[in-house]
Design an enzyme around this catalytic site. Structure first.
Site, PDB file in Angstrom:
ATOM      1  N   VAL A  13       7.411 -11.113 -53.262  1.00  0.00           N
ATOM      2  CA  VAL A  13       7.422 -10.444 -52.556  1.00  0.00           C
ATOM      3  C   VAL A  13       7.902  -8.860 -53.121  1.00  0.00           C
ATOM      4  O   VAL A  13       7.280  -8.042 -53.350  1.00  0.00           O
ATOM      5  CB  VAL A  13       7.527 -10.534 -50.535  1.00  0.00           C
ATOM      6  CG1 VAL A  13       7.611  -8.607 -50.274  1.00  0.00           C
ATOM      7  CG2 VAL A  13       7.423 -10.832 -50.045  1.00  0.00           C
ATOM      8  N   GLY A  80      16.688 -13.116 -49.830  1.00  0.00           N
ATOM      9  CA  GLY A  80      16.517 -13.755 -48.621  1.00  0.00           C
ATOM     10  C   GLY A  80      15.759 -15.186 -48.751  1.00  0.00           C
ATOM     11  O   GLY A  80      14.261 -14.995 -49.040  1.00  0.00           O
ATOM     12  N   ARG A  89       8.771 -17.026 -38.530  1.00  0.00           N
ATOM     13  CA  ARG A  89      10.146 -15.601 -38.989  1.00  0.00           C
ATOM     14  C   ARG A  89      11.623 -15.616 -38.322  1.00  0.00           C
ATOM     15  O   ARG A  89      12.050 -15.957 -39.346  1.00  0.00           O
ATOM     16  CB  ARG A  89       9.529 -14.340 -38.933  1.00  0.00           C
ATOM     17  CG  ARG A  89       8.121 -14.279 -39.785  1.00  0.00           C
ATOM     18  CD  ARG A  89       7.674 -12.646 -39.161  1.00  0.00           C
ATOM     19  NE  ARG A  89       6.222 -12.451 -39.931  1.00  0.00           N
ATOM     20  CZ  ARG A  89       4.747 -12.637 -38.939  1.00  0.00           C
ATOM     21  NH1 ARG A  89       4.481 -13.730 -38.423  1.00  0.00           N
ATOM     22  NH2 ARG A  89       3.920 -12.903 -39.664  1.00  0.00           N
ATOM     23  N   SER A 144       9.717  -2.936 -42.495  1.00  0.00           N
ATOM     24  CA  SER A 144       8.146  -2.607 -43.538  1.00  0.00           C
ATOM     25  C   SER A 144       7.608  -2.311 -41.979  1.00  0.00           C
ATOM     26  O   SER A 144       5.643  -2.453 -41.757  1.00  0.00           O
ATOM     27  CB  SER A 144       7.754  -3.756 -44.361  1.00  0.00           C
ATOM     28  OG  SER A 144       7.776  -4.760 -44.022  1.00  0.00           O
ATOM     29  N   ASP A 149       0.083  -5.802 -40.344  1.00  0.00           N
ATOM     30  CA  ASP A 149      -0.044  -6.588 -38.865  1.00  0.00           C
ATOM     31  C   ASP A 149      -1.624  -5.361 -39.538  1.00  0.00           C
ATOM     32  O   ASP A 149      -2.614  -5.619 -39.206  1.00  0.00           O
ATOM     33  CB  ASP A 149       0.023  -6.386 -38.221  1.00  0.00           C
ATOM     34  CG  ASP A 149       1.842  -7.898 -38.238  1.00  0.00           C
ATOM     35  OD1 ASP A 149       1.373  -8.918 -39.056  1.00  0.00           O
ATOM     36  OD2 ASP A 149       2.364  -6.856 -39.432  1.00  0.00           O
ATOM     37  N   ARG A 152      -4.577  -5.652 -41.806  1.00  0.00           N
ATOM     38  CA  ARG A 152      -5.490  -6.600 -41.413  1.00  0.00           C
ATOM     39  C   ARG A 152      -6.026  -6.441 -40.440  1.00  0.00           C
ATOM     40  O   ARG A 152      -7.215  -6.940 -40.388  1.00  0.00           O
ATOM     41  CB  ARG A 152      -4.036  -7.987 -41.069  1.00  0.00           C
ATOM     42  CG  ARG A 152      -3.253  -8.775 -42.793  1.00  0.00           C
ATOM     43  CD  ARG A 152      -2.178  -9.551 -41.597  1.00  0.00           C
ATOM     44  NE  ARG A 152      -1.523  -9.900 -43.061  1.00  0.00           N
ATOM     45  CZ  ARG A 152      -0.424 -10.747 -43.205  1.00  0.00           C
ATOM     46  NH1 ARG A 152       0.348 -10.233 -42.265  1.00  0.00           N
ATOM     47  NH2 ARG A 152       0.198 -10.971 -44.335  1.00  0.00           N
ATOM     48  N   HIS A 176       7.411  -7.626 -35.137  1.00  0.00           N
ATOM     49  CA  HIS A 176       6.910  -7.748 -36.828  1.00  0.00           C
ATOM     50  C   HIS A 176       7.202  -9.679 -36.435  1.00  0.00           C
ATOM     51  O   HIS A 176       7.770 -10.453 -37.239  1.00  0.00           O
ATOM     52  CB  HIS A 176       7.166  -7.623 -38.278  1.00  0.00           C
ATOM     53  CG  HIS A 176       6.498  -8.505 -39.181  1.00  0.00           C
ATOM     54  ND1 HIS A 176       4.788  -8.267 -39.010  1.00  0.00           N
ATOM     55  CD2 HIS A 176       7.138  -9.215 -40.462  1.00  0.00           C
ATOM     56  CE1 HIS A 176       4.968  -9.197 -40.661  1.00  0.00           C
ATOM     57  NE2 HIS A 176       5.957  -9.701 -40.952  1.00  0.00           N
ATOM     58  N   THR A 224       2.620 -15.414 -48.942  1.00  0.00           N
ATOM     59  CA  THR A 224       2.630 -14.484 -48.909  1.00  0.00           C
ATOM     60  C   THR A 224       3.426 -12.734 -50.361  1.00  0.00           C
ATOM     61  O   THR A 224       4.275 -12.867 -49.169  1.00  0.00           O
ATOM     62  CB  THR A 224       2.451 -12.757 -47.641  1.00  0.00           C
ATOM     63  OG1 THR A 224       3.619 -13.008 -46.485  1.00  0.00           O
ATOM     64  CG2 THR A 224       1.687 -14.387 -46.217  1.00  0.00           C
TER      65      THR A 224
END
Length: 301
Positions: A13, A80, A89, A144, A149, A152, A176, A224
């Protein structure tokens, strides 16, 4: 102008974000990379600096340390544990909360006086912890959130109805994560109500696809990166260019003492204000469920 950004966490990321900064015209002048793997970071710095001839932004990239936070405008945290196949998550919460305690402490010990942008999952909890650990004003700690989402969602709607995403006004809000949802009662395309384009069943299928997108990508390629990387660039530009743009970032909700995503105005101060949109009774219940999910996660740390 010194628009320095410090990036902490140079995995998939983080580096997607760094590469996105190189490929968009921004006002970022310097990017300092911090990661526990110094050898990898030095290689990433070389690789990025070699792009400068063809990059829209002539960006100075360097191996950084926490002293770089002293004069940084933005600190972006992507560090992380990654979400693995089969994990939600929320499964990452205990590992990443410990990592953040150290990171945020190190940043603040170097007199950071800018804006935090958080991308690590579970996103809303990590944003909340960053706020609490840093003791900064709430407007200067941004997650973020559901920006990806929402992107998307608009992509899928655009593909379905054949209209550009710029003309689609629809958002994903809440956690999220698995309790996020679309307030369809507020959705429109080119000022026309969403019901003129889609049936309820079609909306529900699209919403489910949005909710499961990360799992599908992780199952197929392991992580992702590109989507969230470019969303982080969008948030960075909103701050540095004082855009007053509406984004579904995760920010502090004083009433519930959590961080959660709603449409919010983002500018050079961070989150200028959260925008609370009218919801149906069913949508209000979904938002309440999302709030309780985040509260419970925070209690379990």
């Amino acid at each position: 102008m010194n628009n320095k950004v410090v990036l902490i966490g140079c995995g998939n990321v983080g580096m997607a974000y760094a590469y996105s900064l190189m490929n968009q015209r921004t006002t970022v002048t310097e990017l300092a990379l911090i990661d526990i793997d110094l050898e990898r970071v030095s290689g990433e710095v070389l690789d990025l600096n070699h792009c400068n001839q063809f990059a829209d932004t002539k960006l100075k990239v360097k191996v950084g340390d926490y002293t770089d936070c002293r004069d940084a405008k933005i600190v972006v945290i992507c560090a992380g544990s990654n979400q693995n196949v089969g994990e939600t998550r929320m499964d990452l919460i205990h590992k990443n909360s410990k990592i953040f305690a150290t990171i945020v402490s190190n940043v603040m010990e170097n007199y950071f006086d800018g804006i935090f942008v958080v991308a690590t999952n579970p996103l809303d909890v990590m944003t909340y912890l960053t706020l609490k650990y840093s003791k900064l004003p709430p407007n200067r700690v941004i997650g973020s959130g559901t920006t990806l989402d929402t992107a998307r969602l608009r992509y899928l709607l655009s593909e379905k109805v054949g209209i550009c995403t710029n003309n689609i006004e629809s958002y994903v809000i809440g956690e999220h994560g698995d309790s996020e949802f679309v307030p369809w009662s507020n959705a429109s395309i080119a000022l026309k109500n969403i019901n003129e384009f889609l049936t309820t069943d079609e909306m529900m299928r699209i919403e489910e696809e949005v909710r499961n997108s990360a799992y599908e990508i992780i199952n197929k390629k392991g992580a992702t990166a590109y989507g969230i990387g470019i969303c982080l660039t969008g948030i960075t530009k909103a701050i540095l260019e004082d855009k007053n743009i509406v984004l579904t970032v995760s920010s502090y909700d004083k009433e519930n003492d959590i961080c959660i995503s709603t449409p919010a105005v983002v500018n050079s101060k961070g989150v200028r204000e959260k925008l609370f949109i009218p919801l149906t009774d069913e949508e209000t219940k979904k938002l309440e469920d999302s709030i309780q999910t985040i509260k419970e996660a925070i209690r379990n740390i």
